[in-house]
Design a protein around this motif. Sequence first.
Motif, PDB file in Angstrom:
ATOM      1  N   GLY A  72       0.812  -1.221   0.000  1.00 24.26           N
ATOM      2  CA  GLY A  72       0.000   0.000   0.000  1.00 24.26           C
ATOM      3  C   GLY A  72       0.836   1.256   0.000  1.00 24.26           C
ATOM      4  O   GLY A  72       2.071   1.212  -0.008  1.00 24.26           O
ATOM      5  N   ASP A  73       0.103   2.382   0.013  1.00 22.66           N
ATOM      6  CA  ASP A  73       0.736   3.698  -0.038  1.00 22.66           C
ATOM      7  C   ASP A  73       1.081   4.091   1.400  1.00 22.66           C
ATOM      8  O   ASP A  73       0.250   4.643   2.115  1.00 22.66           O
ATOM      9  N   LEU A  74       2.296   3.769   1.834  1.00 21.58           N
ATOM     10  CA  LEU A  74       2.655   3.902   3.249  1.00 21.58           C
ATOM     11  C   LEU A  74       3.895   4.767   3.409  1.00 21.58           C
ATOM     12  O   LEU A  74       4.780   4.760   2.556  1.00 21.58           O
ATOM     13  N   PRO A  95       6.845   0.531  -5.711  1.00 28.29           N
ATOM     14  CA  PRO A  95       7.004   1.966  -5.992  1.00 28.29           C
ATOM     15  C   PRO A  95       5.983   2.851  -5.265  1.00 28.29           C
ATOM     16  O   PRO A  95       6.156   4.073  -5.219  1.00 28.29           O
ATOM     17  N   GLU A  96       4.946   2.236  -4.675  1.00 26.81           N
ATOM     18  CA  GLU A  96       3.937   3.049  -3.975  1.00 26.81           C
ATOM     19  C   GLU A  96       4.383   3.417  -2.552  1.00 26.81           C
ATOM     20  O   GLU A  96       3.783   4.287  -1.913  1.00 26.81           O
ATOM     21  N   LEU A  97       5.454   2.792  -2.045  1.00 23.97           N
ATOM     22  CA  LEU A  97       5.925   3.139  -0.695  1.00 23.97           C
ATOM     23  C   LEU A  97       6.691   4.453  -0.732  1.00 23.97           C
ATOM     24  O   LEU A  97       7.472   4.691  -1.654  1.00 23.97           O
ATOM     25  N   ARG A  98       6.495   5.300   0.284  1.00 22.75           N
ATOM     26  CA  ARG A  98       7.311   6.530   0.406  1.00 22.75           C
ATOM     27  C   ARG A  98       8.338   6.262   1.499  1.00 22.75           C
ATOM     28  O   ARG A  98       7.980   6.171   2.681  1.00 22.75           O
ATOM     29  N   THR A 123      10.594   8.079  -4.941  1.00 23.26           N
ATOM     30  CA  THR A 123       9.828   7.853  -3.705  1.00 23.26           C
ATOM     31  C   THR A 123      10.770   7.670  -2.506  1.00 23.26           C
ATOM     32  O   THR A 123      10.308   7.450  -1.393  1.00 23.26           O
ATOM     33  N   VAL A 124      12.075   7.770  -2.761  1.00 23.92           N
ATOM     34  CA  VAL A 124      13.069   7.532  -1.709  1.00 23.92           C
ATOM     35  C   VAL A 124      13.685   8.867  -1.282  1.00 23.92           C
ATOM     36  O   VAL A 124      14.212   9.598  -2.112  1.00 23.92           O
ATOM     37  N   HIS A 125      13.584   9.187   0.014  1.00 23.78           N
ATOM     38  CA  HIS A 125      14.087  10.477   0.520  1.00 23.78           C
ATOM     39  C   HIS A 125      15.019  10.241   1.699  1.00 23.78           C
ATOM     40  O   HIS A 125      14.600  10.290   2.862  1.00 23.78           O
ATOM     41  N   ASP A 145       3.888   5.161   9.060  1.00 24.11           N
ATOM     42  CA  ASP A 145       3.010   3.980   9.075  1.00 24.11           C
ATOM     43  C   ASP A 145       3.801   2.706   9.352  1.00 24.11           C
ATOM     44  O   ASP A 145       3.274   1.742   9.884  1.00 24.11           O
ATOM     45  N   ARG A 146       5.058   2.701   8.913  1.00 24.16           N
ATOM     46  CA  ARG A 146       5.891   1.519   9.068  1.00 24.16           C
ATOM     47  C   ARG A 146       7.325   1.929   9.396  1.00 24.16           C
ATOM     48  O   ARG A 146       7.819   2.935   8.880  1.00 24.16           O
TER      49      ARG A 146
END
Length: 241
Positions: A72-74, A95-98, A123-125, A145-146
């Motif tokens: 999911g988008d987490l 790719p939906e993970l931030r 998406t990677v910071h 979230d995680r």
Amino acid sequence: MTPEGSALLRRGLNALRLGATDDQMALFARLLDLLQEGNERVNLTALKTEEDIVLKHFVDSASCLNGGHLDGDLRVVDIGTGAGFPSLPLAILRPELRITPLDSIRKKVDFVRATAQALGLDTVHPMVGRAETLGRSPEHRQRYDRVVVRAVAALPILMELALPLLAEGGLLVAQKGAITEEELDAGANAAAEVGGEVEEATPFLLPVLGDARTLVVVRKVRATPARYPRREGVPTQQPLF
Ligand code: SAM
């Protein structure tokens, strides 16, 4: 990546019931090159051969996806990411993970940032810092979230580093080697102290190599008391349990 390396990666991912598109395979191949090049300039990882990197970094990191806890988008923080593990494989496969890869060592974070840019993983910071500092900063405390973590510390220490960063309902996903009953008990006690509850500790074997691993999943069930995390270094020097 050689055809043998590519076949090994596919075999490992298939064993985890994960598919990879040709584009994802190309990103892993580029990551392998960048890691081997980077390792010649700065000491990023002890693993140097293609086979070791494919199995012990790529497939091992991908095993954090076992159980579907990262679907999911987490918002995810990876404490002690080192050269970008598990962050970079997770970003390729999901790719939906931030993802915020975090490490206290600047040269490692510089490598992760440059590599994420070269791979187009926007998406990677990455961030330089210590989990204890982030855990006390209003910008990061209870905002994720995680938390994912691999090869950083024993469970009681991880609880104090990770749980303050999680929003209520969030999960710590800790990829560990074989763990003893003592470590799990101490981890469960520490989790309770900082607002968490161990939901599962699932043993499994790393594909191809057969090395023992345990995926420990801890839920944040209540707010972390304001006194945690203690100041930098204390969670490691004086673990809660
Ligand atoms: N997770 C990576 C992996 O699996 O390859 C790296 C593991 S390396 C053994 C542990 C890393 O955790 C080191 O790069 C270290 O700088 C970082 N680290 C340890 N304690 C930390 C803390 N409190 N906050 C941020 N980074 C930490």
